[in-house]
Design a protein around this motif. Structure first.
Motif, PDB file in Angstrom:
ATOM      1  N   ALA A 182       0.835  -1.203   0.000  1.00 12.87           N
ATOM      2  CA  ALA A 182       0.000   0.000   0.000  1.00 12.87           C
ATOM      3  C   ALA A 182       0.866   1.249   0.000  1.00 12.87           C
ATOM      4  N   PHE A 183       0.402   2.313  -0.722  1.00  9.69           N
ATOM      5  CA  PHE A 183       1.144   3.577  -0.692  1.00  9.69           C
ATOM      6  C   PHE A 183       0.245   4.809  -0.627  1.00  9.69           C
ATOM      7  N   ASP A 184      -1.079   4.633  -0.649  1.00  8.06           N
ATOM      8  CA  ASP A 184      -1.960   5.805  -0.613  1.00  8.06           C
ATOM      9  C   ASP A 184      -3.335   5.370  -0.124  1.00  8.06           C
ATOM     10  N   MET A 185      -4.071   6.299   0.487  1.00  4.40           N
ATOM     11  CA  MET A 185      -5.448   6.026   0.891  1.00  4.40           C
ATOM     12  C   MET A 185      -6.336   7.165   0.399  1.00  4.40           C
ATOM     13  N   LEU A 186      -7.417   6.818  -0.297  1.00 10.90           N
ATOM     14  CA  LEU A 186      -8.268   7.801  -0.951  1.00 10.90           C
ATOM     15  C   LEU A 186      -9.584   8.024  -0.216  1.00 10.90           C
ATOM     16  N   GLU A 187     -10.052   7.014   0.502  1.00 15.96           N
ATOM     17  CA  GLU A 187     -11.298   7.138   1.253  1.00 15.96           C
ATOM     18  C   GLU A 187     -11.162   6.396   2.573  1.00 15.96           C
ATOM     19  N   ILE A 188     -11.832   6.921   3.598  1.00 17.85           N
ATOM     20  CA  ILE A 188     -11.924   6.231   4.878  1.00 17.85           C
ATOM     21  C   ILE A 188     -13.290   6.525   5.461  1.00 17.85           C
ATOM     22  N   ASN A 189     -14.064   5.455   5.691  1.00 18.56           N
ATOM     23  CA  ASN A 189     -15.461   5.594   6.110  1.00 18.56           C
ATOM     24  C   ASN A 189     -16.181   6.502   5.120  1.00 18.56           C
ATOM     25  N   GLN A 190     -16.723   7.611   5.552  1.00 18.28           N
ATOM     26  CA  GLN A 190     -17.447   8.500   4.641  1.00 18.28           C
ATOM     27  C   GLN A 190     -16.587   9.669   4.149  1.00 18.28           C
ATOM     28  N   ASP A 191     -15.317   9.699   4.526  1.00 15.81           N
ATOM     29  CA  ASP A 191     -14.447  10.828   4.180  1.00 15.81           C
ATOM     30  C   ASP A 191     -13.700  10.576   2.872  1.00 15.81           C
ATOM     31  N   ASP A 192     -13.802  11.551   1.945  1.00 17.97           N
ATOM     32  CA  ASP A 192     -13.056  11.524   0.693  1.00 17.97           C
ATOM     33  C   ASP A 192     -11.764  12.301   0.901  1.00 17.97           C
ATOM     34  N   LEU A 193     -10.623  11.605   0.768  1.00 16.71           N
ATOM     35  CA  LEU A 193      -9.323  12.213   1.048  1.00 16.71           C
ATOM     36  C   LEU A 193      -8.615  12.716  -0.214  1.00 16.71           C
ATOM     37  N   ARG A 194      -9.240  12.616  -1.375  1.00 17.18           N
ATOM     38  CA  ARG A 194      -8.556  12.969  -2.614  1.00 17.18           C
ATOM     39  C   ARG A 194      -8.095  14.426  -2.647  1.00 17.18           C
ATOM     40  N   GLY A 195      -8.829  15.314  -1.991  1.00 14.76           N
ATOM     41  CA  GLY A 195      -8.459  16.725  -1.979  1.00 14.76           C
ATOM     42  C   GLY A 195      -7.418  17.078  -0.943  1.00 14.76           C
ATOM     43  N   SER A 196      -7.038  16.112  -0.103  1.00 15.60           N
ATOM     44  CA  SER A 196      -5.988  16.344   0.898  1.00 15.60           C
ATOM     45  C   SER A 196      -4.623  16.109   0.263  1.00 15.60           C
ATOM     46  N   VAL A 260      12.523   3.666  -8.301  1.00 10.97           N
ATOM     47  CA  VAL A 260      11.943   4.478  -7.236  1.00 10.97           C
ATOM     48  C   VAL A 260      10.857   5.379  -7.827  1.00 10.97           C
ATOM     49  N   VAL A 261      10.019   5.880  -6.931  1.00  5.46           N
ATOM     50  CA  VAL A 261       8.978   6.838  -7.295  1.00  5.46           C
ATOM     51  C   VAL A 261       9.144   8.065  -6.420  1.00  5.46           C
ATOM     52  N   PHE A 262       9.067   9.247  -7.024  1.00  6.39           N
ATOM     53  CA  PHE A 262       9.086  10.501  -6.284  1.00  6.39           C
ATOM     54  C   PHE A 262       7.674  11.074  -6.266  1.00  6.39           C
ATOM     55  N   LYS A 263       7.219  11.512  -5.079  1.00  6.60           N
ATOM     56  CA  LYS A 263       5.868  12.055  -4.940  1.00  6.60           C
ATOM     57  C   LYS A 263       5.929  13.413  -4.251  1.00  6.60           C
ATOM     58  N   SER A 264       5.232  14.360  -4.815  1.00  5.70           N
ATOM     59  CA  SER A 264       5.126  15.677  -4.187  1.00  5.70           C
ATOM     60  C   SER A 264       4.231  15.571  -2.962  1.00  5.70           C
ATOM     61  N   TRP A 265       4.769  15.890  -1.786  1.00  3.61           N
ATOM     62  CA  TRP A 265       3.986  15.688  -0.570  1.00  3.61           C
ATOM     63  C   TRP A 265       2.822  16.669  -0.460  1.00  3.61           C
ATOM     64  N   LEU A 266       2.851  17.734  -1.269  1.00  2.00           N
ATOM     65  CA  LEU A 266       1.764  18.721  -1.251  1.00  2.00           C
ATOM     66  C   LEU A 266       0.650  18.388  -2.232  1.00  2.00           C
ATOM     67  N   SER A 267       0.819  17.358  -3.058  1.00  2.00           N
ATOM     68  CA  SER A 267      -0.106  17.108  -4.161  1.00  2.00           C
ATOM     69  C   SER A 267      -1.401  16.452  -3.701  1.00  2.00           C
ATOM     70  N   VAL A 268      -2.502  16.830  -4.363  1.00  2.00           N
ATOM     71  CA  VAL A 268      -3.776  16.155  -4.165  1.00  2.00           C
ATOM     72  C   VAL A 268      -3.847  14.990  -5.150  1.00  2.00           C
ATOM     73  N   PHE A 269      -4.843  14.133  -4.978  1.00  2.00           N
ATOM     74  CA  PHE A 269      -4.974  12.961  -5.848  1.00  2.00           C
ATOM     75  C   PHE A 269      -5.535  13.365  -7.209  1.00  2.00           C
ATOM     76  N   GLU A 270      -4.891  12.866  -8.285  1.00  2.00           N
ATOM     77  CA  GLU A 270      -5.352  13.098  -9.644  1.00  2.00           C
ATOM     78  C   GLU A 270      -5.357  11.767 -10.393  1.00  2.00           C
ATOM     79  N   SER A 271      -6.487  11.382 -10.947  1.00  2.00           N
ATOM     80  CA  SER A 271      -6.556  10.141 -11.717  1.00  2.00           C
ATOM     81  C   SER A 271      -5.744  10.272 -13.000  1.00  2.00           C
ATOM     82  N   GLY A 272      -5.160   9.163 -13.445  1.00  2.00           N
ATOM     83  CA  GLY A 272      -4.396   9.142 -14.684  1.00  2.00           C
ATOM     84  C   GLY A 272      -2.956   9.571 -14.490  1.00  2.00           C
ATOM     85  N   LYS A 273      -2.227   9.730 -15.598  1.00  2.00           N
ATOM     86  CA  LYS A 273      -0.822  10.119 -15.534  1.00  2.00           C
ATOM     87  C   LYS A 273      -0.708  11.578 -15.098  1.00  2.00           C
TER      88      LYS A 273
END
Length: 377
Positions: A182-196, A260-273
């Motif tokens: 696992a490397f990301d979580m998008l939803e938990i219970n009723q909370d949508d985390l994509r904008g975080s 390796v993968v580099f991820k911007s820690w400030l980024s929100v979730f975006e589907s696709g490339k």
């Protein structure tokens, strides 16, 4: 029986490896209220299984058991045998149907770009696993897989058994055999985390998994359960500081990791490339299409040029633990390099790709080119 969790009284996983076959067939006897159903799933091992139900409607246990035993017996008469130590998969309804979810995919870095990402603390580093992109959707204890195309796929039964204790959530990761990284979580219970931002989503993932498995072990007083769970479900570690990132980068490279993968820690979730995730691979691989099946355990492979012409890239041996793919199937090939206008050198067969389209098998993937030199007397 808790809501959403199937009460399975009996299950049987069978395999057929006669000739070039490598097929799996699963039968299960499960409760439906006070009555019972007999489900089945079948297909090539390691791919999304086709599913169905032998009983048109729930029946009493005795009748269902008769159907179940007859089904298993008929398959064994047809060449299927039970094999110990193989991975059993779930047989959820709706496999290959659209889930409505699409993953976030990285864009490749050029070799001379990597150093700037190692120096920049706003880009976090994770090891890139050599598997297939997978999301896990958990609803009321039922675990379903989602592939790169956004389609529902079956998952190892172990995942369904051990991860059913998690609350409703949507987790992104990589499937490597029988292990989910696992490397990301998008939803938990009723909370949508994509904008975080990614930092918040990753923290939520670590917190959720840590607390849930800790509670499970305490409630069941069985440390073995947690140990077994951690063998199947792992969180990919994140590295944030330049010095540590360099050390991890070199270590993964030294030990033959994929990259390796580099991820911007400030980024929100975006589907696709997306440019907020960048990847650097240490080994080369390409998605190819099978052109022909040879008489021995090998196939001819190729990729499409911009003109649409299919370019032959040579042959690759199929290992004994893999089934021989069919013509027009997509396969993943690791290689050392390609001679210009020639074949792949030292190709290694990694497996069938069911999560991509034929249009993905393009020659532009082949970036490591070696020009032939001619000696002068």
């Amino acid at each position: 029986m808790s809501d959403g969790i199937l009460n399975v009284a009996e299950t049987c996983t069978l395999y057929c490896t006669e000739g070039a076959s490598d097929k799996v067939y699963q039968a299960s006897l499960r409760a439906s209220g006070d009555l019972w159903l007999v489900d089945f799933a079948y297909g090539k091992r390691g791919t999304a299984l086709k599913t169905g139900t032998k009983t048109n409607a729930p029946v009493d246990f005795k009748s269902a058991k008769t159907v179940f035993d007859k089904l298993v017996k008929s398959k064994m008469s047809g060449g299927y045998v039970p094999v110990q130590g193989n991975v059993a998969y779930t047989s959820a309804e709706g496999a290959l149907e659209s889930s409505g979810y699409l993953p976030m995919l990285p864009i490749a870095l050029e070799e001379d770009e990597v150093d700037s990402y190692l120096q920049d603390d706003s880009w976090w580093l994770q090891e890139k696993k050599d598997g297939q992109n997978r999301m896990l959707l958990i609803r009321s204890g039922v675990v379903r897989g989602i592939n790169r195309k956004g389609q529902f796929v079956n998952v190892p039964q172990d995942w369904a058994d051990y991860l059913s204790i998690l609350p409703d959530c949507l987790i992104a990761g990589e499937a490597v055999g029988n292990v989910f990284f696992a490397f990301d979580m998008l939803e938990i219970n009723q909370d949508d985390l994509r904008g975080s931002n990614y930092s918040s989503r990753y923290s939520a993932l670590v917190r959720l998994v840590g607390l849930t498995f800790k509670w499970f072990v305490e409630e069941n007083s069985a440390s073995k359960n947690r140990c077994e769970t951690e063998k199947r479900f792992r969180i990919i570690e994140i590295h944030t500081r330049t010095e540590t990132k360099r050390q991890i980068f070199e270590s993964i490279k030294l030990h033959g990791g994929e990259g390796v993968v580099f991820k911007s820690w400030l980024s929100v979730f975006e589907s696709g490339k997306t440019n907020v995730i960048r990847k650097s691979k240490f080994v080369e691989s390409a998605t190819c299409v099978v052109i022909a099946v040879n008489s021995q355990r090998s196939v001819q492979i190729g990729c499409f040029a911009n003109s649409g012409l299919l370019v032959n890239l040579g042959n690759v041996t199929i290992p004994a633990n893999h089934s021989i793919p069919d013509v027009d199937e997509l396969v993943e090939i690791r290689y050392l390099y390609r001679f210009s206008d020639g074949c792949l050198e030292q190709p290694v067969y990694l497996g069938v790709r069911t999560d991509l389209e034929l249009s993905d098998a393009v020659i532009s993937q082949i970036t490591r080119i070696k020009r032939k030199t001619t000696s002068v007397a």
